[in-house]
Design an enzyme around this catalytic site. Structure first.
Site, PDB file in Angstrom:
ATOM      1  N   ASP A  35      33.755  31.936  29.806  1.00  0.00           N
ATOM      2  CA  ASP A  35      35.071  31.328  30.019  1.00  0.00           C
ATOM      3  C   ASP A  35      35.430  30.471  28.800  1.00  0.00           C
ATOM      4  O   ASP A  35      34.602  29.756  28.255  1.00  0.00           O
ATOM      5  CB  ASP A  35      35.065  30.473  31.289  1.00  0.00           C
ATOM      6  CG  ASP A  35      36.465  30.128  31.749  1.00  0.00           C
ATOM      7  OD1 ASP A  35      36.879  30.621  32.812  1.00  0.00           O
ATOM      8  OD2 ASP A  35      37.165  29.362  31.041  1.00  0.00           O
ATOM      9  N   ILE A  36      36.673  30.554  28.382  1.00  0.00           N
ATOM     10  CA  ILE A  36      37.113  29.848  27.166  1.00  0.00           C
ATOM     11  C   ILE A  36      37.166  28.332  27.390  1.00  0.00           C
ATOM     12  O   ILE A  36      37.068  27.560  26.437  1.00  0.00           O
ATOM     13  CB  ILE A  36      38.489  30.403  26.709  1.00  0.00           C
ATOM     14  CG1 ILE A  36      38.700  30.200  25.233  1.00  0.00           C
ATOM     15  CG2 ILE A  36      39.625  29.837  27.520  1.00  0.00           C
ATOM     16  CD1 ILE A  36      39.874  30.984  24.662  1.00  0.00           C
ATOM     17  N   ASN A  92      39.476  32.937  42.593  1.00  0.00           N
ATOM     18  CA  ASN A  92      40.769  32.413  43.020  1.00  0.00           C
ATOM     19  C   ASN A  92      41.763  33.560  43.184  1.00  0.00           C
ATOM     20  O   ASN A  92      41.754  34.501  42.385  1.00  0.00           O
ATOM     21  CB  ASN A  92      41.299  31.427  41.974  1.00  0.00           C
ATOM     22  CG  ASN A  92      40.385  30.219  41.820  1.00  0.00           C
ATOM     23  OD1 ASN A  92      39.971  29.632  42.809  1.00  0.00           O
ATOM     24  ND2 ASN A  92      40.063  29.857  40.592  1.00  0.00           N
ATOM     25  N   GLU A 100      45.112  31.789  37.856  1.00  0.00           N
ATOM     26  CA  GLU A 100      45.854  31.713  36.586  1.00  0.00           C
ATOM     27  C   GLU A 100      46.036  33.102  35.967  1.00  0.00           C
ATOM     28  O   GLU A 100      47.099  33.414  35.433  1.00  0.00           O
ATOM     29  CB  GLU A 100      45.066  30.796  35.634  1.00  0.00           C
ATOM     30  CG  GLU A 100      45.621  30.660  34.240  1.00  0.00           C
ATOM     31  CD  GLU A 100      44.638  29.945  33.297  1.00  0.00           C
ATOM     32  OE1 GLU A 100      43.835  29.106  33.759  1.00  0.00           O
ATOM     33  OE2 GLU A 100      44.669  30.253  32.093  1.00  0.00           O
ATOM     34  N   HIS A 105      38.789  38.364  38.846  1.00  0.00           N
ATOM     35  CA  HIS A 105      37.626  37.850  38.127  1.00  0.00           C
ATOM     36  C   HIS A 105      36.821  36.964  39.046  1.00  0.00           C
ATOM     37  O   HIS A 105      37.372  36.277  39.901  1.00  0.00           O
ATOM     38  CB  HIS A 105      38.032  37.083  36.870  1.00  0.00           C
ATOM     39  CG  HIS A 105      39.077  36.038  37.085  1.00  0.00           C
ATOM     40  ND1 HIS A 105      40.409  36.349  37.226  1.00  0.00           N
ATOM     41  CD2 HIS A 105      38.988  34.689  37.202  1.00  0.00           C
ATOM     42  CE1 HIS A 105      41.096  35.235  37.405  1.00  0.00           C
ATOM     43  NE2 HIS A 105      40.251  34.210  37.414  1.00  0.00           N
ATOM     44  N   HIS A 107      34.207  33.837  38.847  1.00  0.00           N
ATOM     45  CA  HIS A 107      33.558  32.810  38.034  1.00  0.00           C
ATOM     46  C   HIS A 107      32.116  32.656  38.530  1.00  0.00           C
ATOM     47  O   HIS A 107      31.892  32.571  39.739  1.00  0.00           O
ATOM     48  CB  HIS A 107      34.231  31.444  38.220  1.00  0.00           C
ATOM     49  CG  HIS A 107      35.686  31.376  37.884  1.00  0.00           C
ATOM     50  ND1 HIS A 107      36.160  30.769  36.738  1.00  0.00           N
ATOM     51  CD2 HIS A 107      36.793  31.798  38.555  1.00  0.00           C
ATOM     52  CE1 HIS A 107      37.482  30.818  36.712  1.00  0.00           C
ATOM     53  NE2 HIS A 107      37.893  31.442  37.813  1.00  0.00           N
TER      54      HIS A 107
HETATM   55  P1  5GP Z   1      41.637  31.425  37.415  1.00  0.00           P
HETATM   56  O1  5GP Z   1      42.304  30.083  37.502  1.00  0.00           O
HETATM   57  O2  5GP Z   1      42.629  32.538  37.283  1.00  0.00           O
HETATM   58  O3  5GP Z   1      40.636  31.637  38.506  1.00  0.00           O
HETATM   59  O4  5GP Z   1      40.746  31.371  36.119  1.00  0.00           O
HETATM   60  C1  5GP Z   1      41.116  31.908  34.898  1.00  0.00           C
HETATM   61  C2  5GP Z   1      40.060  31.511  33.906  1.00  0.00           C
HETATM   62  O5  5GP Z   1      40.258  32.252  32.725  1.00  0.00           O
HETATM   63  C3  5GP Z   1      40.084  30.029  33.513  1.00  0.00           C
HETATM   64  O6  5GP Z   1      38.824  29.436  33.820  1.00  0.00           O
HETATM   65  C4  5GP Z   1      40.369  30.052  32.013  1.00  0.00           C
HETATM   66  O7  5GP Z   1      39.641  29.074  31.303  1.00  0.00           O
HETATM   67  C5  5GP Z   1      39.948  31.447  31.619  1.00  0.00           C
HETATM   68  N1  5GP Z   1      40.686  32.003  30.496  1.00  0.00           N
HETATM   69  C6  5GP Z   1      42.036  32.007  30.312  1.00  0.00           C
HETATM   70  N2  5GP Z   1      42.368  32.629  29.160  1.00  0.00           N
HETATM   71  C7  5GP Z   1      41.191  33.038  28.620  1.00  0.00           C
HETATM   72  C8  5GP Z   1      40.880  33.762  27.424  1.00  0.00           C
HETATM   73  O8  5GP Z   1      41.732  34.141  26.627  1.00  0.00           O
HETATM   74  N3  5GP Z   1      39.556  34.007  27.193  1.00  0.00           N
HETATM   75  C9  5GP Z   1      38.577  33.585  28.052  1.00  0.00           C
HETATM   76  N4  5GP Z   1      37.306  33.884  27.736  1.00  0.00           N
HETATM   77  N5  5GP Z   1      38.836  32.916  29.190  1.00  0.00           N
HETATM   78  C10 5GP Z   1      40.126  32.651  29.461  1.00  0.00           C
END
Ligand code: 5GP
Length: 121
Positions: A35-36, A92, A100, A105, A107
């Protein structure tokens, strides 16, 4: 439920190689990468290569091979990324889940005690 997949989401771009990622493990149907914005010492995202919006979409419509590969990849990761002391998986979905990126995905978080499951509202 109808799931409309947006092929311009950031993880679709990662899968197409348009955006770099730090790959942890890749299989025929699954990609795991860091994760970034890590929320714990270990924070790996596991995604299917197929176009699925969320976990319920994947669980409903993915092939048996995709589902098996995804789950076996999670198991392999849990043996190799440093979460022997424990971990948490989070997926999520949609608005209330505060998703987001609209590509399914999971985590995997670990590397320290993670506290309670949810922060107080
Ligand atoms: P969500 O809120 O959708 O469950 O999590 C999305 C995750 O994707 C977040 O933890 C965010 O840090 C990660 N993320 C967003 N853009 C990128 C990216 O360009 N590269 C990587 N490796 N992670 C990303």
């Amino acid at each position: 439920m109808r799931f409309d997949y947006d092929p311009e989401n950031i993880f679709a771009k990662i899968l197409r190689g348009e955006i770099p990622n730090k790959t942890v493990l890749e299989t025929e149907h699954t990609l795991a990468f860091e994760d970034i914005r890590p929320q714990a010492p270990v924070h790996v995202l596991v995604i299917p290569k197929g176009a699925y919006v969320s976990q319920d979409h994947f669980a409903r419509d993915a092939t048996d091979a995709e589902i098996l590969d995804f789950n076996r990849t999670v198991a392999k990761l849990c043996e190799t990324i440093g979460v022997e002391e424990g971990f948490r998986t989070i997926s999520n979905a949609r608005g209330h889940g505060v998703q987001e990126v609209p590509h399914f995905h999971m985590h995997i978080l670990g590397g320290r005690p993670l506290g309670r499951m949810l922060a107080p509202a």
